[in-house]
Design a protein around this motif. Structure first.
Motif, mmCIF file in Angstrom:
data_model
loop_
_atom_site.group_PDB
_atom_site.id
_atom_site.type_symbol
_atom_site.label_atom_id
_atom_site.label_comp_id
_atom_site.label_asym_id
_atom_site.label_seq_id
_atom_site.Cartn_x
_atom_site.Cartn_y
_atom_site.Cartn_z
ATOM 1 N N TRP A 1 -2.378 -1.791 -0.348
ATOM 2 C CA TRP A 1 -1.728 -1.479 0.921
ATOM 3 C C TRP A 1 -0.218 -1.675 0.822
ATOM 4 C CZ3 TRP A 1 -5.892 -4.882 3.537
ATOM 5 C CH2 TRP A 1 -7.082 -4.161 3.592
ATOM 6 N N ASP A 2 0.369 -0.935 -0.123
ATOM 7 C CA ASP A 2 1.816 -0.971 -0.326
ATOM 8 C C ASP A 2 2.288 -2.410 -0.593
ATOM 9 O OD1 ASP A 2 4.291 0.246 -0.605
ATOM 10 O OD2 ASP A 2 4.806 -0.046 1.511
ATOM 11 N N ARG A 3 1.494 -3.138 -1.374
ATOM 12 C CA ARG A 3 1.785 -4.511 -1.815
ATOM 13 C C ARG A 3 1.818 -5.521 -0.671
ATOM 14 N NH1 ARG A 3 3.405 -4.430 -7.260
ATOM 15 N NH2 ARG A 3 3.983 -2.351 -8.009
ATOM 16 N N LYS A 4 1.216 -5.169 0.471
ATOM 17 C CA LYS A 4 1.116 -6.133 1.561
ATOM 18 C C LYS A 4 0.031 -7.179 1.296
ATOM 19 C CE LYS A 4 4.252 -5.097 4.632
ATOM 20 N NZ LYS A 4 5.282 -6.102 5.003
ATOM 21 N N SER B 1 1.074 -2.299 -10.145
ATOM 22 C CA SER B 1 0.435 -2.892 -8.978
ATOM 23 C C SER B 1 -0.860 -3.603 -9.348
ATOM 24 C CB SER B 1 0.149 -1.814 -7.925
ATOM 25 O OG SER B 1 -0.771 -0.848 -8.434
#
Length: 236
Positions: free
Chosen positions: A160-163, A124
């Motif tokens: 943010w969860d890849r947002k 990430s």
């Protein structure tokens, strides 16, 4: 848009990966610097492609600057990295920069050197640091060949969860003014995206530069510019 080096974007170092995206940017620089950047184009389309293989990675990108009637220019970068080994974070890096415009061409350059690439456990967060020899070539009138060096940093951070994705690059290299005097050029283009899906994103890019933008106002000595955009991206 110009110069986004995704050479660090490795999802699995031992597998083959191919990724491509297209971006549409509306640039506010011409509105901010009405004299100094009177000829700056407001719309740019960027096409980027990354391919990872067993030896390393290929990257190419093309920026198309558009006016209301023409494609004003097309700038490209092509790079190849060769991994030292599968376990090593170090790689050999070679690169070409250049392009064409309605007025002529960009000054071409070739780069060679080394890269240190890293990432966290779930990929990430990824980064790259590159130290490169840079050779400029005589590409049009009033240019000449000369040697330089470039230091490049690249990052890709997901939250943010890849947002939300924050990525970009920063370059430092030795340039030359029209009078032949050397100068330090700095260029960075951080981008911030909100990823609605894995394919579609909206965001912004901020081009910050020193001694990079050609100042079109003979009465201004300004060398630092900040050119923001609003943008949409589609990832294939």
């Amino acid at each position: 848009m110009r110069k986004l080096l995704f050479t660090f974007m490795v999802l699995a170092l031992t597998t083959t990966l191919s990724a491509q995206n297209i971006q549409l940017h509306y640039d506010f620089g011409r509105n901010i610097y009405t004299g100094e950047e009177a000829g700056r184009q407001k719309v740019t389309i960027s096409l980027e492609h990354l391919k990872i293989d067993d030896l390393g990675r290929w990257l190419y990108l093309i920026d198309f600057d558009l006016s209301s009637h023409f494609m004003e220019s097309a700038y490209t970068e092509i790079s190849r990295e060769f991994n030292i080994s599968k376990q090593s974070p170090f790689a050999a890096h070679i690169e070409y920069n250049g392009g064409l415009s309605r007025q002529g061409s960009f000054q071409q350059a070739a780069l060679i050197g080394g890269a240190w690439n890293g990432h966290n456990r779930d990929y990430s967060k990824m980064w790259s640091l590159q130290l490169l020899y840079k050779q400029f070539f005589k590409s049009y009138d009033n240019t000449h060949a000369y040697a330089s060096a470039q230091l490049t940093g690249v990052w890709n951070l997901n939250f943010w969860d890849r947002k939300v994705t924050f990525f970009g690059f920063i370059d430092f290299w030795r340039g030359e003014r029209f009078n032949g005097h050397g100068c330090l050029v700095m260029l960075t283009e951080p981008q911030l995206w909100y990823n609605f899906t894995e394919h579609f994103s909206l965001g912004t890019e901020w081009e910050l530069s020193s001694n990079f933008v050609f100042n079109q106002d003979p009465t201004s000595s300004k060398t630092f510019f900040c050119n923001p955009t609003i943008a949409a991206k589609f990832t294939f």
